[in-house]
Design an enzyme around this catalytic site. Structure first.
Site, PDB file in Angstrom:
ATOM      1  N   PHE A 148       0.846  -1.201   0.000  1.00  0.00           N
ATOM      2  CA  PHE A 148       0.000   0.000   0.000  1.00  0.00           C
ATOM      3  C   PHE A 148       0.878   1.245   0.000  1.00  0.00           C
ATOM      4  O   PHE A 148       0.483   2.294   0.497  1.00  0.00           O
ATOM      5  CB  PHE A 148      -0.932  -0.013   1.213  1.00  0.00           C
ATOM      6  CG  PHE A 148      -1.846  -1.213   1.237  1.00  0.00           C
ATOM      7  CD1 PHE A 148      -2.975  -1.264   0.430  1.00  0.00           C
ATOM      8  CD2 PHE A 148      -1.548  -2.307   2.031  1.00  0.00           C
ATOM      9  CE1 PHE A 148      -3.797  -2.375   0.418  1.00  0.00           C
ATOM     10  CE2 PHE A 148      -2.368  -3.431   2.033  1.00  0.00           C
ATOM     11  CZ  PHE A 148      -3.492  -3.464   1.230  1.00  0.00           C
ATOM     12  N   CYS A 256      -0.166   2.722 -10.969  1.00  0.00           N
ATOM     13  CA  CYS A 256      -1.066   1.839 -10.220  1.00  0.00           C
ATOM     14  C   CYS A 256      -2.532   2.080 -10.526  1.00  0.00           C
ATOM     15  O   CYS A 256      -3.225   1.171 -10.984  1.00  0.00           O
ATOM     16  CB  CYS A 256      -0.825   2.018  -8.728  1.00  0.00           C
ATOM     17  SG  CYS A 256       0.877   1.688  -8.282  1.00  0.00           S
ATOM     18  N   LYS A 259      -3.968   1.239 -14.130  1.00  0.00           N
ATOM     19  CA  LYS A 259      -3.838  -0.201 -14.396  1.00  0.00           C
ATOM     20  C   LYS A 259      -4.740  -1.018 -13.468  1.00  0.00           C
ATOM     21  O   LYS A 259      -5.441  -1.934 -13.912  1.00  0.00           O
ATOM     22  CB  LYS A 259      -2.363  -0.574 -14.193  1.00  0.00           C
ATOM     23  CG  LYS A 259      -2.058  -1.983 -13.747  1.00  0.00           C
ATOM     24  CD  LYS A 259      -0.564  -2.197 -13.635  1.00  0.00           C
ATOM     25  CE  LYS A 259      -0.022  -2.137 -12.217  1.00  0.00           C
ATOM     26  NZ  LYS A 259      -0.421  -3.205 -11.329  1.00  0.00           N
TER      27      LYS A 259
HETATM   28  C1  UGA Z   1      -1.277   4.564  -5.069  1.00  0.00           C
HETATM   29  C2  UGA Z   1      -1.881   4.367  -3.662  1.00  0.00           C
HETATM   30  O1  UGA Z   1      -1.994   5.628  -3.009  1.00  0.00           O
HETATM   31  C3  UGA Z   1      -1.011   3.417  -2.845  1.00  0.00           C
HETATM   32  O2  UGA Z   1      -1.644   3.160  -1.582  1.00  0.00           O
HETATM   33  C4  UGA Z   1      -0.857   2.103  -3.595  1.00  0.00           C
HETATM   34  O3  UGA Z   1      -0.014   1.201  -2.895  1.00  0.00           O
HETATM   35  C5  UGA Z   1      -0.248   2.383  -4.946  1.00  0.00           C
HETATM   36  O4  UGA Z   1      -1.091   3.283  -5.683  1.00  0.00           O
HETATM   37  C6  UGA Z   1      -0.096   1.078  -5.670  1.00  0.00           C
HETATM   38  O5  UGA Z   1      -1.106   0.436  -5.974  1.00  0.00           O
HETATM   39  O6  UGA Z   1       1.046   0.610  -5.858  1.00  0.00           O
HETATM   40  P1  UGA Z   1       0.616   6.128  -6.115  1.00  0.00           P
HETATM   41  O7  UGA Z   1       0.084   5.704  -7.449  1.00  0.00           O
HETATM   42  O8  UGA Z   1       2.080   6.088  -5.886  1.00  0.00           O
HETATM   43  O9  UGA Z   1      -0.036   5.229  -4.945  1.00  0.00           O
HETATM   44  O10 UGA Z   1       0.173   7.638  -5.888  1.00  0.00           O
HETATM   45  P2  UGA Z   1      -0.985   8.456  -5.151  1.00  0.00           P
HETATM   46  O11 UGA Z   1      -0.352   9.361  -4.174  1.00  0.00           O
HETATM   47  O12 UGA Z   1      -2.051   7.590  -4.664  1.00  0.00           O
HETATM   48  O13 UGA Z   1      -1.525   9.358  -6.350  1.00  0.00           O
HETATM   49  C7  UGA Z   1      -2.118   8.784  -7.502  1.00  0.00           C
HETATM   50  C8  UGA Z   1      -2.659   9.848  -8.417  1.00  0.00           C
HETATM   51  O14 UGA Z   1      -3.818  10.446  -7.855  1.00  0.00           O
HETATM   52  C9  UGA Z   1      -1.705  11.008  -8.716  1.00  0.00           C
HETATM   53  O15 UGA Z   1      -1.758  11.313 -10.081  1.00  0.00           O
HETATM   54  C10 UGA Z   1      -2.236  12.152  -7.873  1.00  0.00           C
HETATM   55  O16 UGA Z   1      -1.929  13.397  -8.411  1.00  0.00           O
HETATM   56  C11 UGA Z   1      -3.724  11.860  -7.913  1.00  0.00           C
HETATM   57  N1  UGA Z   1      -4.467  12.430  -6.765  1.00  0.00           N
HETATM   58  C12 UGA Z   1      -4.239  12.003  -5.505  1.00  0.00           C
HETATM   59  C13 UGA Z   1      -5.434  13.410  -7.001  1.00  0.00           C
HETATM   60  O17 UGA Z   1      -5.669  13.815  -8.161  1.00  0.00           O
HETATM   61  N2  UGA Z   1      -6.142  13.908  -5.937  1.00  0.00           N
HETATM   62  C14 UGA Z   1      -5.937  13.495  -4.675  1.00  0.00           C
HETATM   63  O18 UGA Z   1      -6.623  13.993  -3.762  1.00  0.00           O
HETATM   64  C15 UGA Z   1      -4.962  12.515  -4.451  1.00  0.00           C
END
Ligand code: UGA
Length: 434
Positions: A148, A256, A259
């Protein structure tokens, strides 16, 4: 202390290996890419992840790197699988790298546990179990221990987890994986393998749902004169809702969410279930990336012959990862509309992903002479930029703040025509840091 073999030296494998070594375990990381293994042996870290390089260096005596399966497996108590599961053309997860690892396991005389860290469809563990049994490896255990960790905070997320999920067929294997985590504080959720696999997919789906939800609220805010930043703050303070993942913007990207949403959608569809909500979440996200083009068109009339600066290319700050980044869709659409694209990112390698763009060394260089700018990734550097100087260097000082990072009042005072996401003209202050 245990001996842990980790298959896959990507983001997940390296963080997992480094953190287990930091707990005192002996870790051997195996990958198929010679240049990657060579780099790691020489102390170079092939990815950008804050804190990882230091962690690998500090635990160097407990970490080895190899190309050989036999070397990785020798005396191992745990065989962690952390290889990629990219989407196939059909949207299903491609599990070929996992099958290669499972089929290549050899010399397993003593008991060990195969632990799945890669994100897989529900039912994969049962299939791997069956394959191990077919190969006469009934004495090898199996557990699902999904990750996670988010990129940019992966080390912290591993070391201070909200929970550790362990799904196993045999309690003895769950016990072993739980013991391996001794020293890490966090609740352990023990369950069957299928449920552990589903927890991972459902957690990501829940986070994506929140993002698409707030993005739709933002779009309605825009149409009705409300400010989504204030709305998210007011909604998020409800303890039942909470403040996380309510930042409206130009959509989620990364290795993540896109996909995993497809994989869960296909998993449901393959089982005869149409996952309506998830389909909507995906569609809202696709449209959200394109709404920026509408905003630019509205201000500029046409994009043909106009120069647009993209500030940030990574799918989020503190990573060099551009997989499924909104910047790629934006750049593609801009070029298709006849615009010239200039781009800046402090770590992502723009030249390799955007050959059609001019890659600039600084934000100010990207902005100079441009007709519009889009803040795509909320890099800290952009908060401190001299925006007044930026505005006067542009041909037309228009900024679309795709992350609601900046203070509209300040930007307007600096000379910009400012547009956020879900912020009616004239409203609002800087975005929250949730
Ligand atoms: C995400 C999950 O947060 C992790 O818990 C999980 O382990 C991981 O995927 C995975 O499956 O390996 P990650 O993809 O690294 O992690 O990044 P996030 O911080 O979750 O952000 C994902 C996307 O959502 C980014 O493009 C971010 O800009 C966007 N986001 C995030 C928003 O547009 N609004 C938000 O409020 C939060």
């Amino acid at each position: 202390m245990s001996r842990v073999a980790v298959f896959g030296a990507g983001y997940v494998g390296l963080v997992t290996g480094a953190c287990f070594a930091d707990l005192g375990h002996d870790v051997v990381i195996r990958d198929v890419l010679p240049e990657r293994i060579e780099a790691l042996r020489g102390g170079a870290v092939p990815i950008y992840e804050p804190g990882l390089e230091e962690l690998l260096a500090r635990n160097a005596e407990r970490l080895t790197y190899t190309l050989e399966v036999a070397v990785a497996v020798r005396d191992a108590d745990f065989l962690y699988v952390a290889v990629g599961t990219p989407p196939t053309y059909s949207g299903d997860a491609d599990l070929s790298a996992i099958w290669t690892v499972v089929d290549e396991l050899q010399g397993l005389e003593r008991r060990a546990v195969v632990v799945m860290k890669s994100t897989v469809p529900v039912g994969t563990g049962a299939k791997v179990r069956a394959r191990l049994d077919e190969r006469g490896l009934g004495h090898i255990g199996y557990a699902s221990n999904p990750e996670f960790t988010a990129e940019g905070t992966a080390v912290r997320d591993f070391q201070q987890p909200d929970r550790i999920v362990i799904g196993a067929f045999e309690p003895v294997d769950a016990d072993a994986v739980a013991d391996l985590h001794a020293g890490i504080d966090g609740p352990i959720v023990r369950c069957d393998v299928a449920s552990a696999e589903m927890i991972k997919l459902a957690a990501n789906a829940a986070l994506m749902t929140r993002i698409s939800f707030i993005n739709e609220i933002a779009n309605v805010c825009e149409a009705t004169g409300a400010d989504v930043v204030r709305v998210a703050e007011g909604v998020g303070l409800d303890r039942r809702i909470g403040p996380s993942f309510l930042r409206a913007g130009i959509g989620y990207g990364g290795s993540c969410f896109p996909k995993d949403s497809l994989a869960l959608k296909q998993l449901a569809a393959n089982s005869g279930y149409h996952f309506q909500l998830l389909n909507a979440v995906i569609e809202v996200n696709e449209l959200q990336k394109r709404r920026v083009i509408g905003k630019l068109n509205r201000h500029l009339g046409t994009l043909r012959g106009k120069t647009v600066a993209l500030l940030g290319l990574a799918f989020k700050p503190n990573t060099d990862d551009t997989r499924e980044a909104p910047s790629l869709v934006l750049a593609g659409r801009l070029v298709a509309e006849g615009a010239d694209v200039r781009a800046w990112d402090p770590v992502a390698d723009g030249r390799s992903i955007l050959p059609q763009a001019t890659i600039c060394a600084t934000p100010l260089e990207a902005l100079r002479g441009a007709d519009a700018a889009v803040l795509v990734t909320e890099w800290a550097e952009l908060a401190d930029l001299d925006w007044a100087a930026a505005a006067s260097s542009m041909r037309n000082a228009l900024l679309v703040d795709g992350r609601n990072m900046l203070d509209p009042t300040e930007l307007r005072a600096a000379g910009f025509t400012y547009e956020g996401i879900g912020r009616a003209a004239g409203s609002g202050s800087a975005g929250g840091s949730v």
